[in-house]
Write a protein that holds these residues in place. Structure first.
Motif, PDB file in Angstrom:
ATOM      1  N   UNK A 360       1.195   4.783  -1.739  1.00 26.92           N
ATOM      2  CA  UNK A 360       1.168   6.066  -1.012  1.00 26.92           C
ATOM      3  C   UNK A 360      -0.247   6.342  -0.481  1.00 26.92           C
ATOM      4  N   UNK A 361      -1.251   6.127  -1.326  1.00 23.90           N
ATOM      5  CA  UNK A 361      -2.642   6.350  -0.892  1.00 23.90           C
ATOM      6  C   UNK A 361      -2.991   5.407   0.256  1.00 23.90           C
ATOM      7  N   UNK A 362      -2.560   4.139   0.137  1.00 27.19           N
ATOM      8  CA  UNK A 362      -2.807   3.163   1.210  1.00 27.19           C
ATOM      9  C   UNK A 362      -2.143   3.616   2.512  1.00 27.19           C
ATOM     10  N   UNK A 363      -0.917   4.150   2.421  1.00 29.72           N
ATOM     11  CA  UNK A 363      -0.196   4.622   3.610  1.00 29.72           C
ATOM     12  C   UNK A 363      -0.961   5.752   4.302  1.00 29.72           C
ATOM     13  N   UNK A 364      -1.476   6.689   3.493  1.00 34.05           N
ATOM     14  CA  UNK A 364      -2.220   7.826   4.051  1.00 34.05           C
ATOM     15  C   UNK A 364      -3.450   7.331   4.807  1.00 34.05           C
ATOM     16  N   UNK A 365      -4.162   6.369   4.204  1.00 31.52           N
ATOM     17  CA  UNK A 365      -5.399   5.858   4.830  1.00 31.52           C
ATOM     18  C   UNK A 365      -5.109   5.026   6.080  1.00 31.52           C
ATOM     19  N   UNK A 366      -4.063   4.209   6.018  1.00 27.25           N
ATOM     20  CA  UNK A 366      -3.711   3.391   7.193  1.00 27.25           C
ATOM     21  C   UNK A 366      -3.288   4.289   8.351  1.00 27.25           C
ATOM     22  N   UNK A 367      -2.443   5.284   8.053  1.00 28.61           N
ATOM     23  CA  UNK A 367      -1.974   6.215   9.083  1.00 28.61           C
ATOM     24  C   UNK A 367      -3.159   6.933   9.740  1.00 28.61           C
ATOM     25  N   UNK A 375      -4.620   3.376  17.916  1.00 29.22           N
ATOM     26  CA  UNK A 375      -3.826   2.151  17.999  1.00 29.22           C
ATOM     27  C   UNK A 375      -2.369   2.518  18.295  1.00 29.22           C
ATOM     28  N   UNK A 376      -1.657   1.631  18.987  1.00 29.57           N
ATOM     29  CA  UNK A 376      -0.263   1.899  19.353  1.00 29.57           C
ATOM     30  C   UNK A 376       0.714   1.412  18.284  1.00 29.57           C
ATOM     31  N   UNK A 377       0.200   0.686  17.282  1.00 29.58           N
ATOM     32  CA  UNK A 377       1.040   0.205  16.175  1.00 29.58           C
ATOM     33  C   UNK A 377       1.589   1.391  15.394  1.00 29.58           C
ATOM     34  N   UNK A 378       2.829   1.211  14.862  1.00 31.06           N
ATOM     35  CA  UNK A 378       3.456   2.307  14.110  1.00 31.06           C
ATOM     36  C   UNK A 378       3.954   1.805  12.759  1.00 31.06           C
ATOM     37  N   UNK A 379       3.741   2.623  11.736  1.00 32.61           N
ATOM     38  CA  UNK A 379       4.307   2.327  10.423  1.00 32.61           C
ATOM     39  C   UNK A 379       5.767   2.778  10.452  1.00 32.61           C
ATOM     40  N   UNK A 380       6.684   1.856  10.083  1.00 33.98           N
ATOM     41  CA  UNK A 380       8.114   2.171  10.185  1.00 33.98           C
ATOM     42  C   UNK A 380       8.787   2.386   8.837  1.00 33.98           C
ATOM     43  N   UNK A 381       8.516   1.488   7.893  1.00 31.88           N
ATOM     44  CA  UNK A 381       9.261   1.503   6.634  1.00 31.88           C
ATOM     45  C   UNK A 381       8.351   1.267   5.439  1.00 31.88           C
ATOM     46  N   UNK A 382       8.758   1.830   4.306  1.00 29.97           N
ATOM     47  CA  UNK A 382       8.141   1.496   3.027  1.00 29.97           C
ATOM     48  C   UNK A 382       9.254   1.077   2.097  1.00 29.97           C
ATOM     49  N   UNK A 383       9.161  -0.138   1.578  1.00 28.62           N
ATOM     50  CA  UNK A 383      10.170  -0.633   0.632  1.00 28.62           C
ATOM     51  C   UNK A 383       9.438  -1.029  -0.644  1.00 28.62           C
ATOM     52  N   UNK A 384       9.210  -0.039  -1.499  1.00 27.22           N
ATOM     53  CA  UNK A 384       8.542  -0.215  -2.794  1.00 27.22           C
ATOM     54  C   UNK A 384       7.127  -0.790  -2.666  1.00 27.22           C
ATOM     55  N   UNK A 385       6.960  -2.115  -2.691  1.00 24.74           N
ATOM     56  CA  UNK A 385       5.605  -2.694  -2.617  1.00 24.74           C
ATOM     57  C   UNK A 385       5.287  -3.221  -1.217  1.00 24.74           C
ATOM     58  N   UNK A 386       6.149  -2.922  -0.246  1.00 18.43           N
ATOM     59  CA  UNK A 386       6.019  -3.505   1.099  1.00 18.43           C
ATOM     60  C   UNK A 386       5.963  -2.405   2.157  1.00 18.43           C
ATOM     61  N   UNK A 387       5.098  -2.619   3.152  1.00 18.12           N
ATOM     62  CA  UNK A 387       5.049  -1.732   4.320  1.00 18.12           C
ATOM     63  C   UNK A 387       5.414  -2.549   5.553  1.00 18.12           C
ATOM     64  N   UNK A 388       6.223  -1.964   6.435  1.00 19.48           N
ATOM     65  CA  UNK A 388       6.646  -2.655   7.662  1.00 19.48           C
ATOM     66  C   UNK A 388       6.138  -1.864   8.875  1.00 19.48           C
ATOM     67  N   UNK A 389       5.516  -2.572   9.820  1.00 16.78           N
ATOM     68  CA  UNK A 389       4.943  -1.964  11.025  1.00 16.78           C
ATOM     69  C   UNK A 389       5.534  -2.615  12.266  1.00 16.78           C
ATOM     70  N   UNK A 390       5.580  -1.837  13.350  1.00 17.58           N
ATOM     71  CA  UNK A 390       5.909  -2.398  14.669  1.00 17.58           C
ATOM     72  C   UNK A 390       4.594  -2.448  15.445  1.00 17.58           C
ATOM     73  N   UNK A 401      -5.889  -7.376   9.704  1.00 20.86           N
ATOM     74  CA  UNK A 401      -7.127  -7.068   8.974  1.00 20.86           C
ATOM     75  C   UNK A 401      -7.097  -5.660   8.389  1.00 20.86           C
ATOM     76  N   UNK A 402      -6.725  -4.694   9.227  1.00 25.73           N
ATOM     77  CA  UNK A 402      -6.742  -3.284   8.823  1.00 25.73           C
ATOM     78  C   UNK A 402      -5.835  -3.046   7.612  1.00 25.73           C
ATOM     79  N   UNK A 403      -4.594  -3.510   7.722  1.00 21.86           N
ATOM     80  CA  UNK A 403      -3.608  -3.251   6.665  1.00 21.86           C
ATOM     81  C   UNK A 403      -4.004  -3.949   5.365  1.00 21.86           C
ATOM     82  N   UNK A 404      -4.411  -5.227   5.463  1.00 25.03           N
ATOM     83  CA  UNK A 404      -4.818  -5.974   4.256  1.00 25.03           C
ATOM     84  C   UNK A 404      -5.974  -5.280   3.558  1.00 25.03           C
TER      85      UNK A 404
END
Length: 430
Positions: A360-367, A375-390, A401-404
């Motif tokens: 959750x903290x990682x999601x807040x910072x990435x967003x 950036x035009x990239x969008x966070x779409x899904x969170x599935x427990x330990x995984x984040x999915x972006x378009x 780089x950013x997400x890692x």
């Protein structure tokens, strides 16, 4: 909406004091509240679905379900309604004379639940076929046929709803549709994921925490072997196999590693010798020897579990690294089943709950960074330990780089967090 807003305001005044009294204000202010707009943006973005892929799959599954039914009729010698527990029970226990379980379902009929059928699968091929039939039917009705109906007619995308208070550990859940439990271990489940695609000129990018709960076990327990293994990048399952079976790492074979993996992940969920024996198809005594050998080698883990249970018995609650609380009222229950479940929950919650808080903290910072860097990239899904972006194709390297970096450096622990990133045209081929 006006009434809902009014009631929310009144509840806020009543509940704020309780949040402060239980020292949860920091969790609320720094994790849960800032996550609200992030989830709102994810829900609004939605995910693109290739309905043609699912239409073809639906027809194929229909054929496979019918073929499987014919197979069941042929092997049992009877035609009956496979979806009726009463008729299925009659065929299994009266006509095929398979051993009756001690479990009863609704209406006092003998249970034909998954665990019962799995127990009977070694006795006769019909129970195994029924399990296959059920899996095919469930995939078809729950996903293949249901998902296209939920696509929004204006956006032509699928918009799930994320629930922040849906689980006791602090994990997010997803409804209408639930996109967090699409099976990934089966070929058919992976095919469903292939229908989740990116817009033209974009790709999907998924970032997944590797073994986060085991890494948190190393952090919380401070076990020297575990901590050292994760710091040096040693393969944890090979290490456990080597320690538990007493063979040098280079002599560890596939079967050793498979058993070690079951023990490693099982420890996090309070796995019993009986549970491990069922999972590996071995004797309960042998499973107990494995677990005892594990705790002998990883004494820090034993110490962590004992200390956590002692604290849970004293306080009737456990907390995550960030202070999120889960009450454990059944820890003193006279019912051994309830007490056993409470003990397993007490051990697992600090691990699973902390993992949930970290992402959750990682999601807040990435967003925040996506907005800040425009950036035009969008966070779409969170599935427990995984984040999915378009991700637009020209932003792939930037996003990798950013997400890692944001996920791996979310919080300093005794061991490093590791993230695996995959890119592809759909959710299966990452």
């Amino acid at each position: 909406p006006a009434e809902a807003a009014d009631i929310t305001l009144r509840l806020t005044d009543k509940l704020r004091g309780e949040i402060e009294k239980t020292e949860l204000r920091k969790v609320y202010d720094e994790i849960d509240l800032p996550l609200v707009p992030v989830l709102a943006r994810m829900e609004e973005a939605g995910v693109k679905l290739d309905c043609d892929v699912l239409a073809v799959m639906s027809q194929r599954l229909e054929r496979e379900i019918n073929a499987k039914a014919r197979e069941i009729y042929g092997k049992s010698g009877f035609e009956f309604n496979i979806n009726s527990p009463k008729q299925l029970g009659d065929v299994l226990f009266n006509k095929l004379n398979l051993p009756k379980p001690f479990k009863y379902g609704k209406g006092k009929t003998i249970s034909t639940a998954v665990d019962v059928l799995e127990g009977l699968a070694g006795e006769h091929e019909v129970p195994r076929m029924v399990l296959d039939y059920r899996q095919l039917s469930k995939l078809k009705s729950t996903y293949v046929d249901a998902l296209p109906v939920l696509v929004n007619s204006c956006t032509r995308r699928l918009h799930t709803t994320f629930n922040m208070a849906g689980s006791a550990t602090g994990r997010l859940s997803s409804t209408n549709p639930n996109l967090q439990n699409i099976p990934i271990r089966t070929e058919l489940g992976r095919e469903i994921r292939a229908a989740f695609i990116a817009e033209p000129g974009h790709v999907l990018l998924a970032a997944d925490y590797s073994q986060i709960e085991l890494r948190l076990l190393a952090h919380f327990s401070g076990d020297k072997l575990l901590v050292e293994a994760y710091r040096t990048g040693e393969d944890i399952h090979t290490l456990t196999a080597s320690q538990v079976f007493g063979v040098p790492p280079l002599m560890v074979n596939v079967e050793h590693r498979r058993r070690a993996k079951a023990v490693n992940f099982g420890i996090v969920y309070g796995l019993s010798p009986f549970g491990l024996s069922q999972q590996l198809g071995i004797d309960t005594k042998e499973a107990k020897r494995f677990i005892d050998a594990y705790f002998e080698k990883y004494s820090g883990v034993r110490g962590f579990i004992d200390a956590t249970l002692e604290q849970a018995r004293r306080d009737q609650k456990v907390t995550t690294l960030f202070g999120r609380v889960r009450p454990i009222p059944d820890i003193h229950s006279k019912n051994s089943n309830l007490r056993g479940f409470a003990e397993r929950t007490a051990v697992n919650t600090p691990l699973q709950g902390t993992a949930a808080d970290l992402i959750k903290i990682a999601m807040i910072r990435i967003d925040a960074e996506l907005c800040q860097r425009k950036l035009r990239s969008r966070m779409l899904l969170q599935v427990h330990d995984e984040l999915v972006f378009e991700v637009p194709e020209d932003e792939v390297d930037t996003m990798k780089r950013l997400v890692s970096e944001r996920m791996e450096n979310v919080h300093a622990l005794k061991v490093p967090l590791k993230v695996e990133v995959g890119v592809g045209p759909n959710w299966r081929d990452l």
